[in-house]
Motif scaffolding. Structure first.
Motif, PDB file in Angstrom:
ATOM      1  N   PHE A  32       0.835  -1.211   0.000  1.00 51.80           N
ATOM      2  CA  PHE A  32       0.000   0.000   0.000  1.00 51.80           C
ATOM      3  C   PHE A  32       0.869   1.260   0.000  1.00 51.80           C
ATOM      4  CE2 PHE A  32      -1.989   3.420   2.434  1.00 51.80           C
ATOM      5  CZ  PHE A  32      -3.156   3.623   1.703  1.00 51.80           C
ATOM      6  N   GLY A  35       2.429   1.687  -3.399  1.00 54.10           N
ATOM      7  CA  GLY A  35       1.466   2.211  -4.364  1.00 54.10           C
ATOM      8  C   GLY A  35       1.173   3.675  -4.143  1.00 54.10           C
ATOM      9  N   ALA A  36       1.055   4.084  -2.870  1.00 54.34           N
ATOM     10  CA  ALA A  36       0.714   5.472  -2.568  1.00 54.34           C
ATOM     11  C   ALA A  36       1.846   6.427  -2.932  1.00 54.34           C
ATOM     12  CB  ALA A  36       0.379   5.602  -1.084  1.00 54.34           C
ATOM     13  N   ASN A  39       4.012   3.685  -7.459  1.00 54.50           N
ATOM     14  CA  ASN A  39       3.244   3.252  -8.634  1.00 54.50           C
ATOM     15  C   ASN A  39       2.218   2.201  -8.221  1.00 54.50           C
ATOM     16  OD1 ASN A  39       2.501   1.740 -11.052  1.00 54.50           O
ATOM     17  ND2 ASN A  39       4.108   2.913 -12.092  1.00 54.50           N
ATOM     18  N   TRP A  40       0.924   2.563  -8.345  1.00 58.54           N
ATOM     19  CA  TRP A  40      -0.131   1.624  -7.932  1.00 58.54           C
ATOM     20  C   TRP A  40      -0.173   0.385  -8.824  1.00 58.54           C
ATOM     21  CZ3 TRP A  40      -2.441   1.049  -3.617  1.00 58.54           C
ATOM     22  CH2 TRP A  40      -2.662   2.130  -2.744  1.00 58.54           C
ATOM     23  N   LYS A  41       0.074   0.522 -10.080  1.00 58.25           N
ATOM     24  CA  LYS A  41      -0.003  -0.606 -10.994  1.00 58.25           C
ATOM     25  C   LYS A  41       1.004  -1.686 -10.624  1.00 58.25           C
ATOM     26  CE  LYS A  41       0.195  -1.824 -15.900  1.00 58.25           C
ATOM     27  NZ  LYS A  41       0.388  -1.313 -17.287  1.00 58.25           N
ATOM     28  N   LEU A  44       0.041  -3.366  -7.224  1.00 61.05           N
ATOM     29  CA  LEU A  44      -1.056  -4.338  -7.293  1.00 61.05           C
ATOM     30  C   LEU A  44      -0.622  -5.627  -7.986  1.00 61.05           C
ATOM     31  CD1 LEU A  44      -4.049  -1.944  -8.100  1.00 61.05           C
ATOM     32  CD2 LEU A  44      -3.515  -3.108  -5.938  1.00 61.05           C
TER      33      LEU A  44
END
Length: 460
Positions: A32, A35-36, A39-41, A44
């Motif tokens: 988390f 991603g924050a 890079n969220w992609k 995930l």
């Protein structure tokens, strides 16, 4: 070897399942944050790969724990599965941390990815030390990733030796030495613990086999002795009674000795059989609410001839139709008779034994008191043990098998009651049995005759 590998596999699987939520919580928080901040992609994608690895490990762990028929083929199969799971999970974490370090750039110090890799290494050393090759493989993957991050920065930047990038690399090397030593320490400790457990289990199996052999021996010998003993005892008692004619005067004493000792031997055999049943939990009880005073008085009447021979007076305060309890009449009679026998045996001739029934702290208490030799405080801890004798020497004055109180304790415990004693050395002892009081089946009022204390004086 098979036992050790099976134990290691099961321990590995248990630890893996127990730490599932901890791992998921750590991975979720780290991904988390990645991603924050980055890079969220990518975050995930790695989160999905983490779950795929956890699902694979979960299936492997479940199969290990449900396995019952172990052999070398099964061990090899599960070891291959564990190696594969180790590569998957360690590689996912390592590539995730490398991806984060690449997004950070060479000048950031890479605190987050390096901290995650070092933490994962320590976590592995603490919890995955069951197999040296598996631990070495996981640590090797993490170490490769840890070294890759600072070496890549140096390769890209080409800094002078005075740069902090080189300090980062030297610090990483220092931490890696700590991780290797930690892994070795936990692996050594677990191996020693496993050997100790193996020795304890082997000793347990030997003890269990010896106990089973002893139980089988007692059961077989007791049963084999019972039939001839019954015939011998019956024949001697017929001869001793004079039914077949009065024996010659010279034979009376030998017959009396043989009869008495045959009874003792028969009692010993019966006690051994009962003890064997008690240890196996096979004593059957028929519980019913009955008059406790009636049972105690019946036991005293049957015991009277034995007291007569010692000229012992039995004083009773056991009123009928007053105290009711739920008990097995035959078994409780055996307990009361044993207490009477002990009280008489340890009393001097022309002594007195007192039997009473009273209420005590919500229980009904049957007490048997004597004015005998008493019991030392040092004997309290072993008095109710099987084959325990206050005097175990070959020249002891008082006869007995040492089984009576042990069997009595087992019987009273089955009644959810308590048996214990108080004693003063040289003054006497009081043994008591506490049972839960029950309501009488019908409203019965004791007569004055039932409630009065009774003295049974041995005949002259």
């Amino acid at each position: 070897m098979l036992w050790a590998n099976r134990r290691r596999l099961r321990d590995y699987a248990k630890v893996g399942r127990q730490l599932l939520f901890q791992r998921i919580a750590i991975y979720s928080a780290a991904i988390f944050l990645a991603g924050a901040y980055y890079n969220w992609k990518i975050a995930l994608i790695f989160y999905a790969l983490v779950w795929a690895g956890e699902v694979y490990d979960g299936v492997v762990f479940r199969n290990i724990l449900v396995m019952r028929q172990w052999n070398e083929t099964a061990v090899r199969h599960f070891m291959r599965a564990i190696y594969l799971g180790t590569v998957i999970s360690a590689a996912v974490i390592s590539f995730f941390c490398i991806a984060v370090s690449i997004q950070q750039g060479p000048e950031t110090g890479h605190f987050m990815p390096l901290f995650m890799l070092v933490s994962a290494s320590i976590f592995a050393a603490i919890n995955n030390h069951h197999f040296l090759p598996v631990l070495a493989l996981r640590i090797a993957i993490y170490v490769s990733a840890i070294l890759f991050v600072p070496i890549r920065d140096i390769w890209i930047v080409h800094p002078p030796l005075s740069s902090e990038l080189w300090l980062h690399l030297f610090t990483v090397l220092f931490v890696l030495g700590f991780i290797v030593e930690l892994s070795r320490s936990f692996l050594t400790g677990y191996t020693a613990s496993l050997h100790s457990r193996q020795d304890l289990e082997a000793e347990h199996e030997r003890t269990k086999a010896a106990y089973q052999a002893k139980t089988q021996f007692l059961s077989t010998v007791s049963h084999e002795l019972r039939t001839p003993l019954t015939s011998i005892k019956g024949s001697l008692e017929i001869l001793h009674s004079g039914v077949l004619g009065q024996p010659p005067e010279k034979m009376k004493r030998p017959l009396d000795i043989a009869t008495r000792n045959t009874r003792r031997l028969a009692d010993l055999v019966n006690d051994l059989l009962l003890l064997q049943k008690a240890e196996a939990g096979k004593i059957e009880f028929l519980f019913e609410v009955r008059d406790l005073g009636d049972l105690v008085n019946e036991a005293i009447e049957r015991f009277r001839p034995f007291a007569d021979r010692r000229n012992i007076t039995i004083v009773t305060d056991a009123p009928k139709n007053v105290f009711w309890a739920r008990f097995d009449g035959m078994r409780l009679d055996q307990v009361i008779t044993n207490l009477l026998s002990n009280a008489t045996k340890f009393s001097e001739d022309d002594g007195e034994v007192r039997v009473s029934i009273k209420r005590h702290n919500g229980y009904v208490r049957v007490s048997v008191s004597d004015d005998g030799i008493g019991i030392a405080d040092s004997a309290r801890g072993r008095l109710f043990d099987a084959f325990s004798q206050l005097d175990s020497s070959n020249t002891r004055k008082f006869e007995g098998t040492g089984l009576g109180l042990n069997i009595s304790k087992r019987i009273i415990e089955a009644h959810e009651g308590e048996i214990d004693f108080t004693s003063t050395l040289g003054v006497g002892s009081t043994f008591f049995v506490d049972l839960h009081e029950e309501d009488a089946p019908t409203q019965i009022t004791p007569s004055a005759e039932d409630s009065a204390p009774l003295k049974i004086k041995a005949r002259a």
